[in-house]
Scaffold this active site. Structure first.
Site, PDB file in Angstrom:
ATOM      1  N   HIS A 163      40.715  26.792 -29.329  1.00  0.00           N
ATOM      2  CA  HIS A 163      41.748  26.500 -30.319  1.00  0.00           C
ATOM      3  C   HIS A 163      42.868  27.538 -30.253  1.00  0.00           C
ATOM      4  O   HIS A 163      42.635  28.743 -30.264  1.00  0.00           O
ATOM      5  CB  HIS A 163      41.103  26.511 -31.709  1.00  0.00           C
ATOM      6  CG  HIS A 163      42.013  26.106 -32.815  1.00  0.00           C
ATOM      7  ND1 HIS A 163      42.581  24.855 -32.911  1.00  0.00           N
ATOM      8  CD2 HIS A 163      42.443  26.799 -33.912  1.00  0.00           C
ATOM      9  CE1 HIS A 163      43.310  24.786 -34.004  1.00  0.00           C
ATOM     10  NE2 HIS A 163      43.253  25.955 -34.627  1.00  0.00           N
TER      11      HIS A 163
ATOM     12  N   GLU B 291      37.937  22.994 -27.830  1.00  0.00           N
ATOM     13  CA  GLU B 291      38.196  23.274 -29.237  1.00  0.00           C
ATOM     14  C   GLU B 291      37.656  22.132 -30.097  1.00  0.00           C
ATOM     15  O   GLU B 291      37.555  20.980 -29.659  1.00  0.00           O
ATOM     16  CB  GLU B 291      39.682  23.495 -29.495  1.00  0.00           C
ATOM     17  CG  GLU B 291      40.590  22.295 -29.343  1.00  0.00           C
ATOM     18  CD  GLU B 291      41.982  22.583 -29.899  1.00  0.00           C
ATOM     19  OE1 GLU B 291      42.079  22.758 -31.127  1.00  0.00           O
ATOM     20  OE2 GLU B 291      42.943  22.648 -29.110  1.00  0.00           O
TER      21      GLU B 291
ATOM     22  N   SER C  37      47.826  24.836 -35.130  1.00  0.00           N
ATOM     23  CA  SER C  37      46.707  24.593 -36.035  1.00  0.00           C
ATOM     24  C   SER C  37      47.201  23.946 -37.328  1.00  0.00           C
ATOM     25  O   SER C  37      47.834  22.898 -37.296  1.00  0.00           O
ATOM     26  CB  SER C  37      45.966  25.907 -36.296  1.00  0.00           C
ATOM     27  OG  SER C  37      44.740  25.675 -36.932  1.00  0.00           O
TER      28      SER C  37
END
Length: 612
Positions: A338, A308, A209
């Site tokens: 995600h 995602e 991320s």
């Protein structure tokens, strides 16, 4: 509709009409519903509350043990250049950074045996094995989480790579704005090189991320200022476009677990990270790497989930990096959200970690610019002193410390034998075999024997399942029958409640209820007869024919024209990179783009596990 009503409606819909995505179990439906609720009410909370709430997710089972050693070090001047020159010049040696080393149990036992044998003169010369060291940058939108919260990723990643992993606690927004976190990441990297004497070609940078975006920023900064680059990068759902220009932010919002800030939200992560300099830094390559130049960067493994919100920008990242000549392995996992690698109840997460193993030990040697070296005596001594000390603690896969010190990790199995008998042919490339069960072993501490075994020089077939070569039919294996939905639902709610109570107690300093866990003396004599060996459900994966969905621009006045142009280029000329789209069930075969066709073999082994 309040959060409880929404959650109940989603559960009812799951059982009556099926899950939101074909392969989802009740766990994913619940998690998606909960995280969408967090997004809806984030504007009502402050940063400390959001950090506390976000720490209760994960639905955590307990894999086998790893060794975690916390480290704190002083930040000194390192004559940094470029955008970090002023920040570096301001350091006087008083500021400190922390992080932790993560080492899997079998890796720890191997290292202990090698260190002892070398001290006793049983082995001499340079080691045959080229050790890898991972620098991990955690995600959390730049304002949440820590190295400790990401042990659900760092522990299995360290195990699958058979490597020592250092996760850094970089400073968070809004207390520290851009480029402060980059300064900390560069400091951690230079510390590995200069203080611990690890060669750059032995280092792999990894992140998820926001940490994935920070890892790319680190690579770009090192290249731009003529510093040595690491051998490669592992990027899990990297956040690379802070303009949030791609259409998947809207089309996948109903499925993903990323809380999307509401308009005017004071906790908008972009505003927290960039502060008053948002206009200046929003498209800076070190903040939004998708706007940068990728020429000269090392090989990358880029993993993304199909549903995602970052999917499109990650697709464009792989495309743009390949256009610049970077060796890219882009993997898209069907129905995945995600950073799905952090959800251990997903069998697909194991496949993703196995792919990381293949990337490091089979893919990188073909494409990295410099061959990894055997660590010299000074490097091994520095790493040994840093990891092997009284601060080391045995930690379970859910991040919980067991209270045991490193002595517990040094215990060898009864059948381990001598060092020479176990290591008479030490391979420079570890094999991948076996990993502990996940969701079906609910909250039972798994045996240390279930951890990955990397000894030997060839991939070995497992009794449970394996990933077949792309030119072979999938191996048929028996799988566990699914647990009844009601039982799985009860376990899921129990997991959420347990983890939530622990996190809330730690954060709010509430008294905790002490639960008695039976010791070996408490178990009746008949207990051993209850032990049974189980096989994990098959995780054969197949690719679809259509490749990744076409990236598109968001229908918003805020979408950036540069991203729009990149989407148009992708559509007109096709992707420049190879993309492998994985779906449950079937054989693994890469979907090659018409632009570049490389022969890349995926050598992923099987797994076996036992449960008590």
């Amino acid at each position: 509709m309040d959060a409880a009503t929404t959650l109940a409606a989603d559960v009812l819909s799951h059982h009556l009409w099926g899950p939101p995505r074909k392969s989802w179990g009740i766990e994913m439906t619940l998690l998606s519903s909960i995280m969408r609720g967090v997004s809806r009410y984030s504007h009502l909370a402050d940063i400390d509350t959001i950090r506390m709430l976000m720490s209760i997710g994960g639905l955590v089972p307990v894999p086998s043990d790893a060794l975690v050693t916390p480290v704190t070090f002083s930040v000194r001047r390192r004559k940094m250049r470029g955008i970090l020159e002023n920040l570096d010049a301001a350091e006087d040696g008083h500021r400190e950074l922390s992080g932790e080393w993560v080492v899997g149990k079998k890796t720890w036992q191997r290292l202990q045996a090698e260190w002892k044998a070398r001290k006793e003169g049983k082995i001499s010369g340079k080691p045959k094995r080229k050790e890898r060291v991972v620098l991990y940058l955690h995600g959390g939108a730049y304002y949440m989480f820590s190295a400790a919260t990401h042990r659900l990723i760092t522990i299995p990643l360290a195990k699958y790579l058979d490597a020592r992993l250092f996760a850094i606690d970089y400073r968070l927004a809004p207390e520290t704005r851009f480029p402060g976190p980059l300064h900390d990441a560069v400091t951690a990297y230079f510390r590995l090189l200069d203080d611990l004497h690890v060669p750059p070609e032995n280092i792999i940078v990894a992140g998820d991320s926001a940490g994935g975006g920070l890892a790319l920023a680190l690579l770009m900064y090192l290249r731009d200022n003529d510093y040595p680059l690491p051998s490669g990068a592992i990027l899990m759902s990297p956040w690379v476009d802070l303009t949030m220009s791609c259409e998947s932010w809207d089309s996948n919002a109903q499925y993903d677990i990323v809380p999307i800030p509401q308009p005017g939200d004071h906790l908008n992560p972009v505003a927290c990270y960039l502060g008053e300099h948002m206009e200046k830094y929003l498209t800076h390559p070190y903040a939004s790497p998708l706007f940068g130049d990728f020429k000269g960067l090392p090989p990358m493994l880029i993993q993304a989930g199909e549903v995602e919100v970052l999917r499109d920008e990650i697709t464009l990242l792989a495309h743009k990096a390949a256009l610049a000549g970077v060796e890219v392995r882009h993997e898209l996992y069907a129905d995945m959200v995600h950073v799905f690698q952090s959800l251990p109840f997903l069998e697909t997460a194991k496949h993703a970690f196995a792919s990381c193993h293949d990337f490091v030990w089979n893919f990188l040697p073909q494409y990295q610019s410099r061959t990894p070296r055997s660590l010299d005596t000074s490097a091994e001594k520095s790493l040994e002193d840093e990891i092997d000390n009284d601060a080391a603690r045995v930690v379970r896969g859910d991040g919980t410390e067991t209270g045991a010190g490193r002595e517990a990790m040094s215990e060898t199995r009864r059948d381990s034998g001598s060092y020479r008998r176990r290591h008479h042919s030490v391979s420079p490339t570890p094999t991948l075999q076996g990993y502990e069960p996940s969701w079906d072993s609910k909250y039972l501490s798994s045996s240390s024997d279930e951890e990955c075994d990397f000894e030997g020089s060839t991939l070995r077939r497992s009794r449970s399942y394996m990933f077949p070569p792309s030119n072979q039919a999938p191996v048929k294996q028996s799988s566990l029958s699914k647990r009844p939905s009601l039982q799985r639902l009860r376990s899921t709610f129990s997991a959420i409640a347990d983890v939530a109570s622990v996190s809330a107690s730690d954060t709010l300093h509430l008294p905790t209820t002490h639960v008695h866990h039976p010791s070996a003396d408490d178990i009746p004599p008949s207990a051993p007869s209850s032990r049974r060996r189980n096989r994990i459900a098959s995780v054969s994966m197949s690719t679809t024919d259509e490749g990744p969905p076409e990236p598109a621009i968001r229908r918003s006045q805020y979408s950036h024209p540069d991203i729009s142009s990149l989407c148009q280029q992708w559509l007109s000329s096709g992707p420049a990179n190879q993309t492998t789209t994985y779906k449950p069930d079937g054989a693994v075969s890469p979907q090659l783009s018409h632009k570049r066709r490389h022969s890349r073999t995926m050598s992923l082994s099987g797994y076996s596990a036992k449960r008590s």
